[in-house]
Design a protein around this motif. Structure first.
Motif, short mmCIF file in Angstrom:
data_model
loop_
_atom_site.label_atom_id
_atom_site.label_comp_id
_atom_site.label_asym_id
_atom_site.label_seq_id
_atom_site.Cartn_x
_atom_site.Cartn_y
_atom_site.Cartn_z
N PHE A 155 0.84 -1.20 0.00
CA PHE A 155 0.00 0.00 0.00
C PHE A 155 0.87 1.25 0.00
O PHE A 155 1.85 1.34 0.75
N SER A 156 0.50 2.22 -0.83
CA SER A 156 1.28 3.44 -0.92
C SER A 156 0.38 4.63 -1.19
O SER A 156 -0.76 4.48 -1.66
N ILE A 157 0.90 5.80 -0.87
CA ILE A 157 0.25 7.07 -1.21
C ILE A 157 1.21 7.89 -2.04
O ILE A 157 2.39 8.04 -1.69
N GLY A 158 0.73 8.40 -3.15
CA GLY A 158 1.53 9.27 -4.00
C GLY A 158 1.09 10.71 -3.85
O GLY A 158 -0.10 11.00 -3.69
N MET A 159 2.05 11.61 -3.89
CA MET A 159 1.76 13.04 -3.78
C MET A 159 2.19 13.73 -5.07
O MET A 159 3.37 13.73 -5.41
N ASN A 190 1.28 -7.75 -5.15
CA ASN A 190 0.01 -7.03 -5.20
C ASN A 190 0.22 -5.61 -4.69
O ASN A 190 0.90 -5.41 -3.69
N ALA A 191 -0.38 -4.66 -5.37
CA ALA A 191 -0.14 -3.27 -4.99
C ALA A 191 -1.40 -2.43 -5.17
O ALA A 191 -2.23 -2.69 -6.05
N TYR A 192 -1.49 -1.42 -4.34
CA TYR A 192 -2.56 -0.43 -4.45
C TYR A 192 -2.02 0.92 -3.95
O TYR A 192 -1.25 0.97 -2.99
#
Length: 629
Positions: free
Chosen positions: A314-318, A565-567
């Motif tokens: 799990f990641s957050i992009g800015m 697996n990624a989101y």
């Protein structure tokens, strides 16, 4: 596709690399697939080698030399190859066709011997002592003809960079075809075009697709002047920098990068170094730092946890937008069209207040993520970067030191002008590299690997890879804000080519040899994600985070224990601030109520974008025949 071009050759070589000299196990044979000759190869390791895979230098001898040039040791001293190995490299030496211990007939560094070198490189890239992602090619003198020829004619070799020590350029230097009468190939007819077509490094330099470092003394070891060095630099350097070639980066000694010099006015060059090999090692370390892959300090584990349960990375992009950006001078010189003047009513990062407001927003978000054990990938571009440097603001280096990744958000219309898709890939690559350099001026230390943007340019993968980027995501059509259904999912892959937004055939096809890892968005609702503004306008910030929650939970359910697996989802500075007394509270609440329980249950694991790509690369190594999707 890259894999289709090379697979047959690799198999042919691998089947025959089984015979050892009967001496040390670091010596073996490689068969030249063009001539059938057995080539003697040796890998020299540091004397204190601990068994790990090492960055590697493949040495190409000058003149009609062989591996003994590097392995012959003076009494009581280690050989050149051993001294270079002891600096932290695996050193590969070989005997070309017809030289040393190898079979066959000497080819004066023509196509046959170039093919032999290519076979050696492919074989050693798979050996356990060698880190196949960090191979440098080093040529001495006339060895540049074989080295440049191999790279030009086999453009998908796993070579990270080329170092050339005082190599001759063409028949004038090697065949005595001008008034200076120099070169060891004198006597061969200067008008034999078939012969010289295979043996002029300056022609091959035009096709180089790897960084090119030239070492040149004021007094060449063989030539009466340095015109050949300037010609090699000019032919390798990309057209956008005034050269004639396609190399993503060039440099003469330690002078200005990507610079071409007039033959009639050579630059000031240094005297001959006392230890040429030590200088080559120094440059090799520098090139590794500049262009080598980065291994994350704590790479995310792919696929599943110890219990076999599927794990979602799990990641957050800015996304930091190009507020106030101007079209690059590189693009304008290539024919790009400048944008209309900036609307003074719009935010502009040249305005200190706008910059500082969003920089503070980034710091606040970083603190929230860190409280939850997370990190984000901050994607920046000019003029945010240029203003940070001018103000001495350490926002980017601070975020990096706290575990967040810094990447590139590349708005092509901002930096390349209108109709950017009509510009060549070399211009895209040069402007991308320019933007990366601006990020690095903000004291960011790690290489920039990730980018977003350029979605409708079919050559974007080629351009980004040439600029040193290898991780990509956030594909949507900028005109419709929609994501193609074929891109939706949780499993990364390596696209075999780009897309114009209409034909996505090559983009969704996995190429195991592709240079870029694409991170899909997860199991999103494409209709909802293309109507973000409408949802937030009608339902508020809470409505949008309900969409995020639904897509995250769907992605958790779609995760497979035998795949990576990624989101991720994307934010922008200034979004979802809410009450200024408790800024970004909705994000904190989302992480507390939705993400933290999934992390505690082992279903979700935080990762930056490059960590996800590294996890995928690790999975590929153990699953070479399995489709990633």
């Amino acid at each position: 596709m890259r894999g289709t071009r090379t697979t047959g050759v690799i198999i042919a070589v691998a089947l025959v690399v089984t015979t050892v000299f009967g001496q040390p196990s670091d010596r073996f044979w490689v068969v030249n697939p063009t001539t059938g000759a057995r080539l003697a190869v040796q890998v020299i390791l540091p004397q204190d080698h601990d068994g790990t895979a090492l960055p590697t230098l493949v040495l190409v001898p000058g003149g009609a030399g062989d591996s003994s040039t590097f392995t012959k040791a003076p009494p009581g001293r280690p050989s050149k190859a051993q001294r270079m190995a002891d600096s932290g490299f695996a050193i590969v030496v070989f005997d070309p066709d017809g030289r040393g211990r190898s079979d066959g007939i000497d080819d004066d560094n023509g196509h046959r011997q170039q093919d032999g070198l290519a076979a050696v490189i492919r074989e050693i890239a798979a050996r356990p002592q060698v880190d196949g992602s960090r191979i440098g090619l080093v040529s001495y003198s006339y060895g540049i003809t074989m080295a440049a020829g191999a790279l030009a004619r086999h453009p998908h070799l796993p070579v990270l960079y080329l170092i050339d020590w005082e190599g001759p350029a063409n028949r004038d230097d090697t065949g005595g075809c001008d008034e200076d009468r120099t070169g060891h190939l004198q006597g061969h007819p200067c008008d034999d075009e078939d012969y010289w077509h295979e043996r002029e490094a300056s022609s091959f330099a035009l096709q180089l697709q790897v960084p090119y470092q030239r070492l040149q003394s004021a007094q060449d070891h063989a030539q009466p002047d340095v015109e050949h060095a300037l010609l090699m630099i000019a032919n390798a350097t990309a057209e956008v920098y005034g050269g004639h070639g396609t190399a993503p980066w060039t440099r003469l000694n330690e002078r200005q990068e990507n610079t071409v010099y007039p033959l009639t006015d050579p630059p000031l060059l240094p005297p001959r170094p006392r230890d040429i090999d030590a200088l080559i090692v120094q440059y090799a370390h520098d090139l590794l730092d500049r262009f080598g892959p980065t291994v994350a300090a704590e790479p995310a584990a792919p696929g599943s946890d110890a219990s076999g349960e599927a794990v979602l990375l799990f990641s957050i992009g800015m996304h930091v937008e190009p507020m106030g950006a101007q079209v690059s001078e590189i693009a304008l010189a290539a024919g790009a069209t400048a944008k209309a003047g900036q609307d003074p009513r719009k935010p502009d990062y040249h305005k200190r207040a706008d910059f500082e407001r969003h920089a503070e927003n980034l710091r606040t978000l970083a603190e929230i993520l860190e409280r939850h054990g997370g990190a984000m990938t901050v994607q920046v571009q000019s003029p945010f970067t240029t203003t940070a440097a001018e103000l001495g603001d350490t926002i980017l280096s601070d975020l990096e030191s706290r575990g967040h990744e810094i990447g590139l958000h590349f708005h092509e219309d901002a930096h390349l002008g209108q109709d950017a898709e009509n510009l060549p890939a070399t211009v895209w690559s040069a402007v991308m590299a320019e933007e990366i350099d601006l990020i690095l001026t903000c004291d960011v230390e790690r290489p920039i690997r990730y980018w977003s943007g350029g979605n409708l340019f079919p050559g974007v993968l080629q351009a980004a890879s040439a600029a040193g980027l290898d991780v990509y995501s956030d594909w949507k059509n900028p005109h419709t804000q929609s994501t193609h259904p074929a891109l939706i999912g949780v499993n990364p892959w390596r696209p075999s080519g780009g897309t114009d937004g209409v034909d996505i055939t090559r983009f969704v096809q996995h190429d195991p040899s592709g240079p870029v890892v694409f991170l899909p968005p997860g199991e999103i609702d494409p209709l909802a994600f293309s109507h973000k503004r409408q949802i937030t306008a009608q339902e508020g910030d809470e409505g949008w985070f309900e969409v995020i929650e639904e897509s995250l939970l769907a992605s958790v359910e779609a995760a497979c224990p035998d795949r990576v697996n990624a989101y991720h989802f994307t934010l922008h500075p200034g979004e979802f601030v809410g009450d200024p007394r408790d800024p970004l509270a909705i994000i904190d609440r989302f992480l507390t109520e939705v993400v933290d329980p999934l992390v505690a249950a082992g279903r979700v694991q935080w990762a930056t974008f490059s960590q996800i790509a590294d996890a995928f690369a690790a999975w590929e190594e153990t699953h070479p025949t399995v489709s990633p999707r």
